[in-house]
Design an enzyme around this catalytic site. Structure first.
Site, PDB file in Angstrom:
ATOM      1  N   GLU A 316      51.489  47.863  79.842  1.00  0.00           N
ATOM      2  CA  GLU A 316      52.410  47.819  81.001  1.00  0.00           C
ATOM      3  C   GLU A 316      52.544  49.217  81.604  1.00  0.00           C
ATOM      4  OE1 GLU A 316      55.812  46.184  78.806  1.00  0.00           O
ATOM      5  OE2 GLU A 316      55.284  44.202  79.544  1.00  0.00           O
ATOM      6  N   CYS A 412      63.610  40.668  80.519  1.00  0.00           N
ATOM      7  CA  CYS A 412      64.257  41.876  81.036  1.00  0.00           C
ATOM      8  C   CYS A 412      64.482  41.807  82.545  1.00  0.00           C
ATOM      9  CB  CYS A 412      63.424  43.099  80.687  1.00  0.00           C
ATOM     10  SG  CYS A 412      61.677  42.917  81.107  1.00  0.00           S
TER      11      CYS A 412
HETATM   12 ZN   LIG Z   1      61.273  43.469  83.267  1.00  0.00          ZN
END
Ligand SMILES: [Zn+2]
Length: 649
Positions: A316, A412
């Site tokens: 990521e 998230c």
């Molecule tokens: Zn996120």
């Protein structure tokens, strides 16, 4: 709020800015009335078909009110904390009794789950007791603590209740006794920054210097070598490769020696936002210079036109300069939110129009794309091109969802989007004793404090669709002060008029992207700003290989895309001629009311003359037209192909 030498203005409290209309009020209301209750139901596992959360149940188990096992990610607690934070912000817009009760329920559960020594974390309480503070790389203990502390500040500011702050202060006291450079302490720092942002907020709220000291320690200690992170069994995650090395945690060098933005994009953005907090509080010029390098690294070479950050799915991560693939983009919603947090703090240090432009770019594009118009479905990754059949079948596109999801195993983003949009009012203005800065154009009523004065500002605007911003300015008594209004770079030939008397030439009054108007304000004054917004072709730096021979369409801060539903399949076949005019149309009937961009185009290019997979090339070109819609609104009708960057000829 405390001021400091390095801070030229402070943001205006959310309670003092009511978003009243225009583009944003329906969205802010939707967060308060629909998204917050819906997310609470998801966190309580009451939405059929949504990925199981169990986040609230984990707290019930940890507090002894329920029996069972922990479920979810190690950072599952942060979903509850971020929801409390978002829900608390939403109370400023809509004081919904059910929301207030749900927050109280969540806060009581967290308080009940707190251990006698102050510790709060359901994973390490239920699933892995005895392993506290042994996994800084991926354990997310400090990350969850940070979200808890941010929630506590937001909850107190919205309701006056100190319940969660009391829990937080006890927890922070525990953390600050366990972690640090002293003898017998664990010399470590967060693997995923977040507590740093929270410490600055708690410090500003309470004035407790120990929190600023701990923030400084966490930032200065990061990157010291040899790194303690390498000794952790979890270091490198399950992959143990170079993409999960120290740079993944922004720990490859001390922050003062970092000149390019590296690693996990959300971790990087949160860290850099907190470095800005430290600069604000300490006035540390050397640290500011290092941070300015990092800002330049992100915004001049590693950011998508949508304000997306992090182009490499594995890890990521941010990639090397100009490596910004469109189909494979990771561009997590949370990373753009982190970029906005960072920009928001930089604007407090020095208002610069270019920074406000980045904030707006991320807000109107990547972040808004992360949530459906219905408010109940989300994107985690935000690629700039999607071909659904490929996205569904390729391993290197497995992070790409071809339509928004109801929830995620790693959830998230949804609560992060909610907390940002619910607190949007606090991004509109900032002030010092002598000046009110207007950073964003949001229809709103605000009361700003300039020294001992109060100035009411009513902002009326149809931005980003309409071209005018009208401000009614009413100080509580006649006085001299400055109004500084950001002039975005995408607004051409700006005009301004005070009490309907236009400025003949604005140029002498524009500095660093802000229009400075200093005068005696007596009450009842108006300020009208005019922008000419035009649909335009955007090119990328030629070093961005993915965008060579392509253009994107943008109008004001809004980036556009082509969707299959408007343009047929195989969007790669569409070519926009350089000279073709672009037409903007207000379409109230479409996607909740948007401006579209349309025009003439061509389809085709060289094709195999034999009709096979390959063959001698022959030109095959036909005329067509195209319609582009705002990127943030894509995939709200039927799933299909999408592209931001279109071939040009
Ligand atoms: Zn996120």
């Amino acid at each position: 709020m405390k001021t400091s030498a390095a801070r030229s203005s402070v943001p205006v409290a959310l309670a003092d800015v009511q978003v009243t209309g225009g583009f944003w009020a329906p969205r802010v209301r939707q967060i308060a009335e629909l998204v917050i209750p819906h997310q609470w139901d998801v966190l309580n596992d009451r939405i059929p078909g949504a990925e199981k959360s169990h986040a609230v149940e984990n707290f019930r188990i940890a507090s002894g009110q329920s029996h069972g096992t922990f479920h979810g990610m190690r950072f599952q607690d942060s979903d509850v904390a971020k929801w409390i934070e978002a829900a608390s912000y939403s109370l400023h817009a809509v004081r919904r009794a059910e929301t207030q009760r749900a927050i109280e329920e969540a806060v009581d559960l967290i308080a009940a789950a707190q251990r006698p020594d102050g510790y709060v974390n359901t994973f390490f309480t239920i699933a892995e007791p005895g392993k506290r503070w042994t996994d800084f790389s991926h354990g997310h203990e400090l990350y969850c603590a940070g979200h808890l502390a941010e929630a506590a500040v937001a909850y107190l500011e919205a309701t006056g209740s100190r319940t969660l702050l009391t829990v937080t202060e006890k927890y922070l006291a525990h953390i600050e006794s366990v972690i640090g450079p002293g003898e017998g302490q664990v010399r470590a720092y967060s693997g995923h920054p977040e507590i740093e942002i929270a410490l600055a907020r708690v410090y500003r709220l309470t004035g407790e210097e120990k929190h600023l000291r701990f923030l400084r320690y966490l930032i200065e200690e990061r990157g010291s070598q040899p790194s303690f992170l390498r000794k952790e069994p979890t270091f490198g995650y399950v992959f143990k490769d170079k993409w999960f090395d120290l740079s993944y945690h922004q720990a490859q060098a001390p922050i003062r020696q970092q000149h390019s933005a590296e690693g996990h994009a959300v971790r990087a953005m949160y860290l850099f936002a907190s470095v800005a907090d430290l600069v604000i509080e300490t006035g540390d010029q050397a640290l500011q210079r290092a941070m300015d390098d990092l800002w330049k690294s992100v915004t001049t070479a590693r950011m998508y036109v949508t304000g997306g950050v992090g182009s490499h799915a594995h890890g990521e991560r941010l990639s090397v300069d100009f490596d910004l693939p469109n189909h494979r983009a990771y561009s997590e919603s949370c990373a753009s939110i982190g970029l906005i947090f960072w920009a928001h703090r930089l604007l407090q240090i020095t208002p610069r129009g270019s920074v406000g432009d980045v904030l707006e770019r991320a807000l109107y594009n990547c972040v808004l794309a992360g949530i459906s118009l219905s408010g109940t479905e989300y994107f985690y990754s935000n690629p700039l091109a999607v071909a659904p059949s490929e996205a569904r079948s390729r391993e290197d596109l497995k992070h790409v969802a071809t339509q928004r999801q109801r929830w995620f195993g790693t959830a998230c983003c949804p609560t992060n989007i909610a907390r940002l949009l619910a607190s949007l009012g606090s991004y509109v203005y900032s002030t010092n004793a002598d000046c009110a800065f207007v950073h964003l154009f949001v229809e709103s009523d605000a009361v700003l404090r300039l020294g001992d004065r109060h100035v009411s500002i009513r902002q009326r605007t149809g931005y980003p669709w309409a071209e005018s911003v009208h401000l009614d300015v009413n100080p509580d008594r006649p006085s001299d002060f400055t109004l500084a209004v950001r002039i975005p770079t995408w607004c051409y030939s700006p005009t301004a008029a005070v009490n309907r008397t236009p400025f003949r030439d604005l140029r002498p009054f524009v500095r660093d992207g802000y229009l400075f108007i200093r005068r005696r304000w007596t009450g009842g004054e108006t300020l009208d700003i005019g922008f000419s917004l035009r649909a335009e072709r955007i090119a990328a730096d030629p070093r961005v290989r993915a965008d060579r021979g392509r253009i994107a369409l943008q109008r004001g801060p809004v980036v556009y895309c082509l969707e299959e539903v408007d343009n047929g399949e195989n969007l790669e076949d569409i070519v926009l001629p350089r000279e073709a005019p672009l037409q903007s149309d207000h379409r109230q009937d479409l996607l909740g009311g948007v401006v579209t961009i349309s025009g003439e185009a061509r389809r085709g290019g060289s094709r195999p003359a034999n009709g096979g997979l390959y063959g001698p090339a022959v030109a095959s070109i036909s005329r067509t037209s195209f319609t582009a819609v705002p990127y943030f609104a894509w995939c709200n009708r039927v799933p299909g192909e999408m592209t931001v960057w279109v071939r040009e000829s």
